[in-house]
Design an enzyme around this catalytic site. Structure first.
Site, short mmCIF file in Angstrom:
data_model
loop_
_atom_site.label_atom_id
_atom_site.label_comp_id
_atom_site.label_asym_id
_atom_site.label_seq_id
_atom_site.Cartn_x
_atom_site.Cartn_y
_atom_site.Cartn_z
CB SER A 68 -50.99 -59.93 37.45
OG SER A 68 -49.97 -60.58 37.67
CE LYS A 71 -46.77 -58.69 37.10
NZ LYS A 71 -47.71 -59.37 37.42
CB SER A 132 -48.72 -60.29 33.43
OG SER A 132 -48.95 -60.12 34.67
#
Length: 439
Positions: A68, A71, A132
């Site tokens: 993640s 992102k 997230s």
């Protein structure tokens, strides 16, 4: 008997040294000499974002799973779209069947979304940056680009513009493709995973912070309620446990992004500012990080301790300071025959504590086509006109800068105005040279 005498003599010398050297001097010497710690992770990297100075590189060029931390690229593109006016923070984001169905997967980090509810970019961005939230990220990507695949094309184009070449990007979230219910990037398969090096992730973080520092206003929030006051309200605890009030709290930490998958392991890009110096830290696949959930933060804490204790940001030049170490340029057809040069902006260096700043080199490179065939600058020359660049290097710096350079770069300008000499001055100089040559 002899060993006892030698030991006594050694102790006496040690005590004498301690007597004549100030305690703080000894402490500073030990601190400055502190070796780079070994970080329990597959890779570790530290960068100072304003200068691009690398402070640590432990296996930082190996391509690994980023999960993640992906992102951060999506965040950059969202901020860029807002800046361009393509989207607005209070704009409603439509929820596709794909995003809605994925949002119901409780095994992934998500905020549940419904198609009969309204969600703004601000709400979904906060869910992404704090919690997230994966489906929220996809919904924003689809709205900005038309589809997640087209958004991934934008991500690829953006990282390449930052000089990142060795990467793999297949989705906007960092999830494993196998979690995406068949909605995968053309040409990839369910085993495809987003991957980069720790160096490349540091570059992503650097660009995000330098271009959009307001990202920290959200990444620094430890807890928030999504859709507060509605039946869909859900509490979001930030996965960055180093934030204030969370289990691995460290003062001054205000970002940036965690990531965890089976492929990537436990990863974390952190940032903190102390004594006027900000750093970005990257941990890739912390050892036993999925068993010890605080491990990536413990290792980041070690990195930050070391960086803030052993490095400092020092201003070496102020804007318009003359570069006295650079020989004045010869001027042709000017009222004066030489031109001093100056820096166009402030220049700071990241140095080890107690570094002697006199021990530096300045490498000047003239602007292309600035010099004539005789190696001179032709008048007239305007004050503050850009005439080249300089690289300021410290000796024994083996890590260098994120752009591949060995020193800090700065534009170089003309320190004064040089007017073109009139015909009488030029004639006088010609006569002087002619007579000199005769004799």
């Amino acid at each position: 008997m002899k060993k006892t005498m030698k030991f006594g003599l050694l102790m006496t010398i040690t005590l004498l040294i301690g007597t004549f050297l100030p305690v703080d001097s000894l402490t500073a010497s030990v601190s400055a000499a502190e070796v780079t710690p070994k970080i329990e992770a597959e890779a570790a990297f530290i960068l100072e974002p304003s200068t691009g100075k690398i402070l640590m590189n432990q296996n930082g060029d190996k391509k690994l799973g980023i999960a993640s931390m992906t992102k951060m690229i999506s965040e950059y593109l969202i901020f860029e779209a807002v800046e361009k006016g393509t989207i607005k923070w209070d704009q409603v984001v439509p929820i596709s069947d794909y995003a809605q169905q994925l949002s119901q997967n409780n095994s992934l980090s998500n905020v549940p979304m419904r198609q009969d509810e309204t969600y703004t970019f601000r709400e979904l961005y906060q869910a992404m940056a704090i919690y997230s939230a994966n489906a929220a990220t996809i919904a924003m990507a689809e709205t900005i680009a038309g589809s997640e695949s087209e958004f991934v094309d934008m991500m690829r184009e953006k990282v390449e513009s930052w000089g990142i070449k060795d990467y793999e990007l297949y989705n906007s979230t960092g999830l494993s493709n196998s979690d995406l219910m068949g909605n995968i990037y053309p040409g990839s398969d369910e085993k495809s995973e987003n991957a980069m090096s720790a160096r490349s992730i540091a570059i992503v973080g650097q660009n995000l912070l330098n271009s959009y520092p307001e990202v920290l206003e959200t990444t620094s929030i430890p807890k928030m309620t999504f859709k507060e006051g509605t039946s869909d309200a859900i509490d979001m605890d930030n996965w960055n446990w180093m934030l204030k009030g969370l289990v691995s709290e460290r003062a001054n930490v205000d970002g940036l992004k965690t990531g965890t998958t089976d492929f990537a392991g436990a990863t974390f890009t952190g940032t903190a500012e102390e004594n006027g110096m900000r750093i970005i830290t990257v941990i890739m696949n912390a050892t036993d990080g999925q068993e010890d959930l605080q491990k990536r933060f413990k290792e980041t804490d070690k990195m930050m301790d070391w960086a803030f204790s052993n490095w400092e940001k020092v201003q070496v030049y102020k804007k318009n300071d003359n570069l006295d170490s650079v020989k004045p340029l010869e001027v042709e057809k000017g009222k004066t025959d030489s031109l001093k040069v100056a820096v166009a902006s402030d220049v700071s260096l990241l140095t080890r504590v107690n570094t002697d700043l006199k021990d530096k080199d300045v490498l000047f490179t003239a602007k292309k086509n600035l010099m004539n065939d005789a190696g001179k600058v032709e008048a007239p020359i305007k004050k503050d006109a850009k005439i080249g660049t300089a690289e300021i290097l410290l000796k024994n710096d083996d890590l260098g800068y994120i752009d591949g350079g060995k020193g800090a770069k700065v534009d170089v300008i003309a320190a004064q105005k040089v007017e073109k000499a009139n015909v009488f001055v030029l004639a006088g100089r010609w006569i002087k040279v002619f007579v000199s040559d005769l004799f």
